[in-house]
Scaffold this motif. Sequence first.
Motif, PDB file in Angstrom:
ATOM      1  N   ARG A 292      11.317 -11.530  -4.195  1.00  0.00           N
ATOM      2  CA  ARG A 292      11.423 -10.918  -5.701  1.00  0.00           C
ATOM      3  C   ARG A 292      10.116 -10.468  -6.376  1.00  0.00           C
ATOM      4  NH1 ARG A 292      15.922 -14.792  -9.330  1.00  0.00           N
ATOM      5  NH2 ARG A 292      15.292 -12.788 -10.767  1.00  0.00           N
ATOM      6  N   THR A 293       9.888 -10.152  -6.814  1.00  0.00           N
ATOM      7  CA  THR A 293       8.329  -9.806  -7.800  1.00  0.00           C
ATOM      8  C   THR A 293       9.084  -9.168  -8.815  1.00  0.00           C
ATOM      9  OG1 THR A 293       6.434  -9.500  -7.561  1.00  0.00           O
ATOM     10  CG2 THR A 293       7.525  -8.012  -5.848  1.00  0.00           C
ATOM     11  N   LYS A 294       7.972  -9.235  -9.895  1.00  0.00           N
ATOM     12  CA  LYS A 294       8.515  -8.396 -11.447  1.00  0.00           C
ATOM     13  C   LYS A 294       7.276  -6.803 -11.019  1.00  0.00           C
ATOM     14  CE  LYS A 294       8.631 -11.332 -14.306  1.00  0.00           C
ATOM     15  NZ  LYS A 294       7.967 -12.490 -15.282  1.00  0.00           N
ATOM     16  N   LYS A 295       6.138  -7.061 -10.033  1.00  0.00           N
ATOM     17  CA  LYS A 295       5.598  -5.629  -9.612  1.00  0.00           C
ATOM     18  C   LYS A 295       6.735  -5.147  -8.170  1.00  0.00           C
ATOM     19  CE  LYS A 295       1.272  -7.452 -10.499  1.00  0.00           C
ATOM     20  NZ  LYS A 295       0.050  -8.071 -10.155  1.00  0.00           N
ATOM     21  N   ARG A 296       8.249  -5.284  -8.726  1.00  0.00           N
ATOM     22  CA  ARG A 296       8.616  -4.889  -7.372  1.00  0.00           C
ATOM     23  C   ARG A 296       8.955  -3.162  -6.692  1.00  0.00           C
ATOM     24  NH1 ARG A 296      13.888  -4.273  -6.946  1.00  0.00           N
ATOM     25  NH2 ARG A 296      14.118  -2.020  -8.901  1.00  0.00           N
ATOM     26  N   ASP A 297       8.438  -2.204  -7.915  1.00  0.00           N
ATOM     27  CA  ASP A 297       8.640  -1.258  -7.821  1.00  0.00           C
ATOM     28  C   ASP A 297       7.432  -0.272  -6.866  1.00  0.00           C
ATOM     29  OD1 ASP A 297      10.663  -0.311  -8.678  1.00  0.00           O
ATOM     30  OD2 ASP A 297      10.757  -0.200 -10.499  1.00  0.00           O
ATOM     31  N   GLU A 298       6.011  -0.828  -7.837  1.00  0.00           N
ATOM     32  CA  GLU A 298       4.311  -0.314  -7.135  1.00  0.00           C
ATOM     33  C   GLU A 298       4.591  -1.631  -5.608  1.00  0.00           C
ATOM     34  OE1 GLU A 298       5.650  -2.289 -10.132  1.00  0.00           O
ATOM     35  OE2 GLU A 298       3.966  -2.599 -11.173  1.00  0.00           O
ATOM     36  N   LEU A 299       5.035  -2.367  -5.439  1.00  0.00           N
ATOM     37  CA  LEU A 299       5.129  -2.392  -3.822  1.00  0.00           C
ATOM     38  C   LEU A 299       5.382  -2.204  -3.446  1.00  0.00           C
ATOM     39  CD1 LEU A 299       4.558  -4.612  -1.927  1.00  0.00           C
ATOM     40  CD2 LEU A 299       6.047  -5.915  -2.583  1.00  0.00           C
ATOM     41  N   ALA A 300       6.992  -1.517  -3.404  1.00  0.00           N
ATOM     42  CA  ALA A 300       7.778  -0.682  -2.443  1.00  0.00           C
ATOM     43  C   ALA A 300       6.521   0.416  -2.546  1.00  0.00           C
ATOM     44  CB  ALA A 300       8.987  -0.246  -3.301  1.00  0.00           C
ATOM     45  N   VAL A 301       6.058   1.026  -3.055  1.00  0.00           N
ATOM     46  CA  VAL A 301       5.860   2.934  -3.746  1.00  0.00           C
ATOM     47  C   VAL A 301       4.328   2.042  -2.075  1.00  0.00           C
ATOM     48  CG1 VAL A 301       3.934   3.719  -4.055  1.00  0.00           C
ATOM     49  CG2 VAL A 301       6.155   3.493  -5.401  1.00  0.00           C
ATOM     50  N   TYR A 302       3.881   1.064  -2.065  1.00  0.00           N
ATOM     51  CA  TYR A 302       2.038   0.360  -1.849  1.00  0.00           C
ATOM     52  C   TYR A 302       3.014   0.578  -0.733  1.00  0.00           C
ATOM     53  CZ  TYR A 302      -1.070  -1.552  -0.038  1.00  0.00           C
ATOM     54  OH  TYR A 302      -2.756  -2.594   0.757  1.00  0.00           O
TER      55      TYR A 302
END
Length: 367
Positions: A292-302
């Motif tokens: 769980r992270t607030k940067k989820r969307d960027e992390l998923a793309v990365y």
Amino acid sequence: MAYKVPFVDPGKHYRHLKDEIDAAITDCLSKGDLIMRKQLRDYEEHLAAFVGTRYAVGLNSGYHALHFSVIAAGLGPGDEVITVAHTFVATISAIVHVGATPVLIDVGKDYNMDMDALERAITPRTKAVLPVHLNGRLCDMDRLMAIAKKHNLIVIEDAAQALGARYDGRVAGSFGLAGCFSHFPFKILGAFGDGGAITTNDPEVTRIATLLRYNGEDRETGEYHYHGYTALLDNVWAAVLDVKLKYLPRWIEWRRKIAALYHQGLSGIPELALPHFAGEKYFDAYQNYVIRTKKRDELAVYLKEQGVETLIHWPKPVWEHKGLKLGEHHLPETESICRQVLSLPMSAETTEEQVDYTVDCIRNFFA
Ligand SMILES: Cc1ncc(COP(=O)(O)O)c(C=O)c1O
């Protein structure tokens, strides 16, 4: 796209067990054992023994396990059934399809039913509670069963994601009137198409589910007792599941090892919450490893760019799907989870090297 680290690897899974699975399928096909034969009865017997219940009824899906359990519990119009909003839609659809009212409540930090919210949601019309043991972890069953007893509520467990998980030594699906399992291909114990099962100690639930799965017909007498459904677990799938059930404890141990490696590799990143929750009564089976992270969307793309396949369970609160007509809700934890969770690769086939690579990618992202 071919991922370096796939979320699951069904081809590899099959290749590991190919000889045994092929033999089980060939046995069914060559004997003509296709519908309600010995292979199905054997699987039901072995599943019940594994879960620790007297009976199991094989079905075509986890959905129908839920639906038939709700019918067998006698729930219908005017009855409120409390469940969580953070679940797969099938949990809620099973309640809606018998005309009962789903009362959606929030979950806690471990993604499972918030027991304070459960107590607050009980009204004179509440007849049942439908806890979901999400991601391979049981709900707080001491509290849940105590609340259910106090308010005389029927308990139906959605254990679709929790086969083999335990709480205080007891296996998911053995606490309530019925336990509902999914054998969807990517579940802990998956068929090669969908399948499911009910586990129960109640002969009446067993009788009703057995009739409903085959158009309401009693196969001995030919009498139709209900307007039923066509929802059998096919013999071929039962035979395959019976082969796989023997390996389940080993696979769960492997999942726990993978989870421990993720924990070791990902601990200490301030912006990341990991799914390791306190409680010595819990034995988690890790259907999913959810970070769980607030940067989820960027992390998923990365991670996708690095060849790591991830999934989001689920990206928007269920009531925001307007076609479901579930009304408006404000459930802060559920809403925040939808924005923040990411499920990492996790299966019996995931290797230590794949975990190391995934961990490195995530560390690079946050560096
Ligand atoms: C929590 C939960 N409940 C119910 C189901 C429904 O199972 P099935 O897909 O076998 O109908 C699933 C499957 O994804 C699930 O995850």
